[in-house]
Scaffold this motif. Structure first.
Motif, PDB file in Angstrom:
ATOM      1  N   ASP A   7      11.028 -12.438  27.484  1.00  0.00           N
ATOM      2  CA  ASP A   7      10.617 -12.808  26.129  1.00  0.00           C
ATOM      3  C   ASP A   7      11.671 -12.357  25.127  1.00  0.00           C
ATOM      4  OD1 ASP A   7       8.279 -13.750  27.244  1.00  0.00           O
ATOM      5  OD2 ASP A   7       6.965 -12.334  26.224  1.00  0.00           O
ATOM      6  N   LEU A  46       6.000 -21.913  25.519  1.00  0.00           N
ATOM      7  CA  LEU A  46       4.705 -22.422  25.051  1.00  0.00           C
ATOM      8  C   LEU A  46       3.845 -21.284  24.499  1.00  0.00           C
ATOM      9  CD1 LEU A  46       2.842 -24.863  24.779  1.00  0.00           C
ATOM     10  CD2 LEU A  46       2.031 -24.393  27.093  1.00  0.00           C
ATOM     11  N   ARG A  47       3.808 -20.161  25.230  1.00  0.00           N
ATOM     12  CA  ARG A  47       3.042 -19.009  24.753  1.00  0.00           C
ATOM     13  C   ARG A  47       3.630 -18.454  23.460  1.00  0.00           C
ATOM     14  NH1 ARG A  47       4.174 -14.198  25.070  1.00  0.00           N
ATOM     15  NH2 ARG A  47       5.491 -14.279  26.902  1.00  0.00           N
ATOM     16  N   GLN A  49       5.230 -20.059  21.263  1.00  0.00           N
ATOM     17  CA  GLN A  49       4.914 -21.004  20.196  1.00  0.00           C
ATOM     18  C   GLN A  49       3.468 -20.807  19.727  1.00  0.00           C
ATOM     19  OE1 GLN A  49       6.037 -24.983  21.192  1.00  0.00           O
ATOM     20  NE2 GLN A  49       5.750 -25.720  19.110  1.00  0.00           N
ATOM     21  N   LYS A  50       2.551 -20.608  20.662  1.00  0.00           N
ATOM     22  CA  LYS A  50       1.150 -20.360  20.299  1.00  0.00           C
ATOM     23  C   LYS A  50       1.004 -19.068  19.501  1.00  0.00           C
ATOM     24  CE  LYS A  50      -1.013 -22.899  24.061  1.00  0.00           C
ATOM     25  NZ  LYS A  50      -1.765 -22.814  25.324  1.00  0.00           N
ATOM     26  N   GLU A  51       1.855 -18.078  19.826  1.00  0.00           N
ATOM     27  CA  GLU A  51       1.826 -16.796  19.106  1.00  0.00           C
ATOM     28  C   GLU A  51       2.634 -16.843  17.804  1.00  0.00           C
ATOM     29  OE1 GLU A  51       3.248 -13.925  21.947  1.00  0.00           O
ATOM     30  OE2 GLU A  51       1.441 -14.090  23.186  1.00  0.00           O
ATOM     31  N   GLU A  52       3.158 -18.034  17.487  1.00  0.00           N
ATOM     32  CA  GLU A  52       3.917 -18.283  16.260  1.00  0.00           C
ATOM     33  C   GLU A  52       5.204 -17.455  16.171  1.00  0.00           C
ATOM     34  OE1 GLU A  52       1.073 -17.768  13.101  1.00  0.00           O
ATOM     35  OE2 GLU A  52       0.080 -19.663  13.576  1.00  0.00           O
ATOM     36  N   THR A  55       9.081 -21.973  16.655  1.00  0.00           N
ATOM     37  CA  THR A  55       8.604 -23.315  16.316  1.00  0.00           C
ATOM     38  C   THR A  55       9.455 -24.300  17.110  1.00  0.00           C
ATOM     39  OG1 THR A  55      10.102 -23.503  14.431  1.00  0.00           O
ATOM     40  CG2 THR A  55       7.869 -22.705  13.973  1.00  0.00           C
ATOM     41  N   SER A  56       8.982 -25.527  17.197  1.00  0.00           N
ATOM     42  CA  SER A  56       9.765 -26.526  17.919  1.00  0.00           C
ATOM     43  C   SER A  56       9.827 -27.821  17.122  1.00  0.00           C
ATOM     44  CB  SER A  56       9.176 -26.784  19.302  1.00  0.00           C
ATOM     45  OG  SER A  56       7.903 -27.376  19.197  1.00  0.00           O
ATOM     46  N   TYR A  70      13.905 -25.293  19.918  1.00  0.00           N
ATOM     47  CA  TYR A  70      13.137 -24.129  19.493  1.00  0.00           C
ATOM     48  C   TYR A  70      13.937 -23.314  18.483  1.00  0.00           C
ATOM     49  CZ  TYR A  70      10.241 -25.271  23.469  1.00  0.00           C
ATOM     50  OH  TYR A  70       9.428 -25.935  24.347  1.00  0.00           O
TER      51      TYR A  70
END
Length: 111
Positions: A7, A46-47, A49-52, A55-56, A70
Protein backbone atom coordinates in the motif's frame (compact mmCIF):
# COMPACT_ATOMS: atom_id res chain seq x y z
CA UNK A 1 2.80 -7.30 6.63
CA UNK A 2 3.50 -7.25 2.88
CA UNK A 3 0.03 -5.84 2.17
CA UNK A 4 0.66 -2.74 4.25
CA UNK A 5 4.07 -2.29 2.69
CA UNK A 6 2.63 -2.61 -0.82
CA UNK A 7 0.00 0.00 0.00
CA UNK A 8 2.73 2.43 1.01
CA UNK A 9 4.80 1.66 -2.08
CA UNK A 10 1.81 2.19 -4.37
CA UNK A 11 0.99 5.50 -2.70
CA UNK A 12 4.61 6.61 -3.06
CA UNK A 13 4.61 5.83 -6.79
CA UNK A 14 1.23 7.45 -7.40
CA UNK A 15 2.31 10.56 -5.46
CA UNK A 16 4.74 11.54 -8.21
CA UNK A 17 2.25 11.42 -11.09
CA UNK A 18 -0.90 9.79 -12.45
CA UNK A 19 -0.28 6.15 -13.34
CA UNK A 20 -2.36 3.24 -14.59
CA UNK A 21 -2.43 -0.23 -13.06
CA UNK A 22 -0.14 -2.06 -15.47
CA UNK A 23 2.37 0.79 -15.20
CA UNK A 24 2.32 0.39 -11.41
CA UNK A 25 3.12 -3.32 -11.82
CA UNK A 26 6.02 -2.42 -14.12
CA UNK A 27 7.34 0.18 -11.67
CA UNK A 28 7.17 -2.26 -8.76
CA UNK A 29 9.01 -4.84 -10.85
CA UNK A 30 11.65 -2.26 -11.68
CA UNK A 31 12.15 -1.68 -7.93
CA UNK A 32 12.58 -5.40 -7.30
CA UNK A 33 9.02 -6.62 -6.57
CA UNK A 34 9.18 -9.09 -9.45
CA UNK A 35 6.73 -11.66 -8.12
CA UNK A 36 3.70 -9.35 -8.05
CA UNK A 37 0.98 -9.58 -10.65
CA UNK A 38 -1.66 -7.10 -11.71
CA UNK A 39 -4.11 -9.41 -9.94
CA UNK A 40 -2.42 -8.42 -6.69
CA UNK A 41 -2.30 -4.70 -7.43
CA UNK A 42 -5.84 -4.04 -8.70
CA UNK A 43 -7.66 -5.20 -5.54
CA UNK A 44 -5.37 -2.93 -3.49
CA UNK A 45 -6.11 0.01 -5.79
CA UNK A 46 -9.85 -0.70 -5.57
CA UNK A 47 -9.70 -0.74 -1.76
CA UNK A 48 -7.59 2.43 -1.67
CA UNK A 49 -10.13 4.09 -3.95
CA UNK A 50 -12.98 3.06 -1.63
CA UNK A 51 -10.99 4.48 1.30
CA UNK A 52 -10.59 7.72 -0.71
CA UNK A 53 -6.79 7.50 -0.74
CA UNK A 54 -6.71 7.59 -4.55
CA UNK A 55 -9.01 8.71 -7.33
CA UNK A 56 -9.19 7.37 -10.85
CA UNK A 57 -9.88 8.79 -14.28
CA UNK A 58 -10.32 6.92 -17.54
CA UNK A 59 -8.20 8.29 -20.38
CA UNK A 60 -7.69 7.33 -23.99
CA UNK A 61 -4.79 5.07 -24.80
CA UNK A 62 -2.86 4.89 -28.05
CA UNK A 63 -2.47 1.15 -27.48
CA UNK A 64 -6.06 -0.04 -27.08
CA UNK A 65 -8.98 0.64 -24.74
CA UNK A 66 -9.14 3.50 -22.24
CA UNK A 67 -6.89 3.18 -19.22
CA UNK A 68 -7.75 3.93 -15.62
CA UNK A 69 -5.23 6.41 -14.22
CA UNK A 70 -4.82 6.75 -10.48
CA UNK A 71 -3.83 9.88 -8.56
CA UNK A 72 -3.38 10.62 -4.87
CA UNK A 73 -5.97 12.50 -2.82
CA UNK A 74 -5.17 14.72 0.18
CA UNK A 75 -6.17 11.81 2.40
CA UNK A 76 -3.80 9.58 0.40
CA UNK A 77 -0.95 12.05 0.92
CA UNK A 78 -1.64 12.00 4.66
CA UNK A 79 -1.72 8.20 4.68
CA UNK A 80 1.59 8.12 2.80
CA UNK A 81 3.08 10.39 5.48
CA UNK A 82 1.84 8.03 8.22
CA UNK A 83 3.24 5.04 6.32
CA UNK A 84 6.65 6.71 6.05
CA UNK A 85 6.69 7.38 9.81
CA UNK A 86 5.73 3.76 10.58
CA UNK A 87 8.24 2.45 8.04
CA UNK A 88 11.11 4.49 9.49
CA UNK A 89 10.22 3.38 13.02
CA UNK A 90 10.03 -0.27 11.95
CA UNK A 91 13.24 -0.09 9.93
CA UNK A 92 15.25 1.46 12.77
CA UNK A 93 14.03 -1.06 15.32
CA UNK A 94 14.43 -4.12 13.08
CA UNK A 95 17.98 -3.01 12.30
CA UNK A 96 18.66 -2.69 16.03
CA UNK A 97 17.48 -6.26 16.58
CA UNK A 98 19.58 -7.57 13.69
CA UNK A 99 22.66 -5.76 14.98
CA UNK A 100 21.90 -6.63 18.62
CA UNK A 101 21.82 -2.94 19.56
CA UNK A 102 19.40 -1.55 22.08
CA UNK A 103 17.99 1.96 21.98
CA UNK A 104 20.16 2.76 25.00
CA UNK A 105 23.28 1.61 23.09
CA UNK A 106 22.71 4.46 20.67
CA UNK A 107 21.24 6.92 23.14
CA UNK A 108 22.69 6.29 26.64
CA UNK A 109 20.72 9.21 28.08
CA UNK A 110 17.50 7.13 27.73
CA UNK A 111 18.53 4.95 30.69
Amino acid sequence: MMKGILDGCLLAIIKDREVYGYELAEQLEMYGFDSLSEGTIYPLLLRMQKEELVTSTRKKSTAGPKRKYYSLTKKGEQELGKFLERWNYLQVNVNRVLKHETATDQFPERE
